[in-house]
Design an enzyme around this catalytic site. Structure first.
Site, PDB file in Angstrom:
ATOM      1  N   GLU A  47       5.922  -3.062  -0.049  1.00  0.00           N
ATOM      2  CA  GLU A  47       4.969  -4.004  -0.942  1.00  0.00           C
ATOM      3  C   GLU A  47       4.767  -5.150  -0.353  1.00  0.00           C
ATOM      4  O   GLU A  47       5.642  -5.853  -0.149  1.00  0.00           O
ATOM      5  CB  GLU A  47       5.349  -3.643  -2.530  1.00  0.00           C
ATOM      6  CG  GLU A  47       4.243  -4.302  -3.428  1.00  0.00           C
ATOM      7  CD  GLU A  47       5.005  -4.337  -4.679  1.00  0.00           C
ATOM      8  OE1 GLU A  47       6.436  -4.605  -4.906  1.00  0.00           O
ATOM      9  OE2 GLU A  47       4.080  -4.255  -5.695  1.00  0.00           O
ATOM     10  N   ASN A 124      -3.314  -4.848  -5.659  1.00  0.00           N
ATOM     11  CA  ASN A 124      -1.893  -4.575  -4.775  1.00  0.00           C
ATOM     12  C   ASN A 124      -1.993  -3.284  -4.136  1.00  0.00           C
ATOM     13  O   ASN A 124      -2.012  -2.307  -4.536  1.00  0.00           O
ATOM     14  CB  ASN A 124      -0.695  -4.721  -5.858  1.00  0.00           C
ATOM     15  CG  ASN A 124       0.695  -4.648  -5.105  1.00  0.00           C
ATOM     16  OD1 ASN A 124       0.807  -4.326  -3.942  1.00  0.00           O
ATOM     17  ND2 ASN A 124       1.817  -5.126  -6.063  1.00  0.00           N
ATOM     18  N   LYS A 141      -2.312  -0.194  -6.473  1.00  0.00           N
ATOM     19  CA  LYS A 141      -1.396  -0.004  -7.531  1.00  0.00           C
ATOM     20  C   LYS A 141      -1.845   0.331  -8.835  1.00  0.00           C
ATOM     21  O   LYS A 141      -2.700  -0.618  -9.229  1.00  0.00           O
ATOM     22  CB  LYS A 141      -0.340  -1.258  -7.240  1.00  0.00           C
ATOM     23  CG  LYS A 141       1.029  -0.939  -8.140  1.00  0.00           C
ATOM     24  CD  LYS A 141       1.725  -2.283  -7.917  1.00  0.00           C
ATOM     25  CE  LYS A 141       2.999  -2.395  -8.855  1.00  0.00           C
ATOM     26  NZ  LYS A 141       3.971  -3.496  -8.131  1.00  0.00           N
ATOM     27  N   GLU A 160       2.360 -10.661 -11.721  1.00  0.00           N
ATOM     28  CA  GLU A 160       1.529  -9.532 -11.156  1.00  0.00           C
ATOM     29  C   GLU A 160       0.192  -9.170 -12.205  1.00  0.00           C
ATOM     30  O   GLU A 160      -0.859  -8.818 -11.599  1.00  0.00           O
ATOM     31  CB  GLU A 160       2.258  -8.175 -10.844  1.00  0.00           C
ATOM     32  CG  GLU A 160       2.783  -8.134  -9.558  1.00  0.00           C
ATOM     33  CD  GLU A 160       3.278  -6.827  -9.314  1.00  0.00           C
ATOM     34  OE1 GLU A 160       2.568  -5.761  -8.597  1.00  0.00           O
ATOM     35  OE2 GLU A 160       4.571  -6.358  -9.474  1.00  0.00           O
ATOM     36  N   ASN A 211       9.352  -4.301  -4.199  1.00  0.00           N
ATOM     37  CA  ASN A 211      10.079  -5.736  -4.462  1.00  0.00           C
ATOM     38  C   ASN A 211      10.554  -5.685  -5.719  1.00  0.00           C
ATOM     39  O   ASN A 211       9.703  -5.834  -6.765  1.00  0.00           O
ATOM     40  CB  ASN A 211       9.031  -6.792  -4.251  1.00  0.00           C
ATOM     41  CG  ASN A 211       8.148  -6.990  -2.835  1.00  0.00           C
ATOM     42  OD1 ASN A 211       8.905  -8.205  -2.405  1.00  0.00           O
ATOM     43  ND2 ASN A 211       7.502  -6.312  -2.543  1.00  0.00           N
TER      44      ASN A 211
HETATM   45  N1  CDV Z   1       7.076  -5.292  -7.740  1.00  0.00           N
HETATM   46  C1  CDV Z   1       7.060  -4.525  -8.865  1.00  0.00           C
HETATM   47  O1  CDV Z   1       6.450  -3.810  -9.439  1.00  0.00           O
HETATM   48  N2  CDV Z   1       8.310  -4.850  -9.422  1.00  0.00           N
HETATM   49  C2  CDV Z   1       8.890  -4.104 -10.601  1.00  0.00           C
HETATM   50  C3  CDV Z   1       9.762  -4.996 -11.338  1.00  0.00           C
HETATM   51  C4  CDV Z   1       9.017  -6.131 -12.006  1.00  0.00           C
HETATM   52  C5  CDV Z   1      10.342  -4.193 -12.578  1.00  0.00           C
HETATM   53  C6  CDV Z   1       9.669  -2.870 -10.290  1.00  0.00           C
HETATM   54  O2  CDV Z   1       9.222  -1.925 -10.728  1.00  0.00           O
HETATM   55  O3  CDV Z   1      10.553  -2.857  -9.185  1.00  0.00           O
END
Ligand code: CDV
Length: 275
Positions: A47, A124, A141, A160, A211
């Site tokens: 990502e 995203n 996303k 986000e 991430n």
């Molecule tokens: N980048 C993400 O979507 N991270 C989320 C964190 C914030 C919980 C994840 O689901 O890994």
């Protein structure tokens, strides 16, 4: 009929806030070429693989607040988004994919052209590029985690929900590499409908970049469970839908924030075949 596809899960380490796109793309090219040497036909990147994970900063303090602030005088923020794909900077990745005959899946921040109402949208996004260097599918996303407003009590932000809209497009499959592919991004992997909606469309392989900070501010009691949850959801999604899952991290300590690695390729049996 048995089909074989050699896939490389190209986990990345941290990308610095001031790291130029050109340097990041050199790193991606190195991995693409290494994948080619291993016989990969598809290399999967995480990502937001072109930049640091910028939602960890509140970048538009000067704006009027909320979503409307985005697109205002926020030069650093805007610099993290791609306005076209291939862009001038990323064209070399497409060219190299074609030269090597290795496709790739890549996550990035997307800023769309104006729609009929003159609004530009921020997503995203992840794209799937085939072995001829052509984009065969994009995914935006759906499950956007984090928060919309500055929350100074957190050790780092997860904005986000300020910097991206939820996709109105849902989950779709794409025919490529001799099979049926789906894409999902990070938080999407935690929810059953992601795999189910793709599974009902015949997905044979789901590509997921992530991430995942190891410090989950809303409920730190879950921090020791991060690795467990990561594999739990992807293994269950694979098994329950009879699909391969390729989960690829941007891991390590990026700008002081430690993120989960644990990249894995998971078989339809639910077993991890490579980590
Ligand atoms: N980048 C993400 O979507 N991270 C989320 C964190 C914030 C919980 C994840 O689901 O890994």
């Amino acid at each position: 009929m048995t089909r074989e596809l050699v896939v490389g899960a190209a986990q990345l380490g941290p990308i610095a806030r001031d790291e130029p796109r050109s340097e990041v793309i050199e790193r991606l090219l190195t991995l693409l070429r290494r994948g080619a040497r291993y016989g990969c036909e598809l290399v999967v990147f995480p990502e937001l693989a072109l930049t640091t994970f910028f939602p960890r900063w509140y970048l538009d303090e000067g704006g009027p607040g909320g979503r409307d602030a985005i697109g205002g005088d926020t030069n650093e923020l805007d610099a993290y988004y791609e306005e076209e794909m291939p862009s001038v900077a990323t064209q070399v990745l497409f060219d190299e994919a074609k030269r090597l005959a290795v496709g790739f899946c890549l996550g990035y921040a997307e800023l769309t052209p104006p729609d009929a109402d003159g609004r530009r949208h921020r997503y995203n996004t992840s794209m799937l590029v085939d072995r001829t260097g052509e984009i065969v599918g994009t995914y935006r996303k759906v499950h956007i985690p984090g928060h919309e407003d500055h929350e100074p009590w957190r050790k780092f932000q997860h904005l986000e929900r300020r910097y991206f809209e939820e996709s109105p497009d849902g989950f779709r499959t794409f025919e490529a590499f001799g099979g049926t592919f789906g894409m999902a991004i990070c938080n999407d992997r935690r929810w059953p409908e992601t795999y189910r909606v793709l599974g009902l469309q015949g997905a044979e392989m789901v590509l997921i970049g992530y991430n995942t900070p190891l410090d989950y501010a809303p409920d730190p009691s879950q921090n020791p469970l991060q690795s467990f949850h990561n594999h739990l959801v992807m293994q269950a999604g694979a098994y329950q839908n009879g699909t391969w899952v390729v989960g690829v991290a941007k891991g390590g300590i990026e700008e002081g924030v430690e993120s989960l690695a644990q990249t894995a390729i998971i078989a339809p049996s639910g077993q991890i075949v490579a980590q």
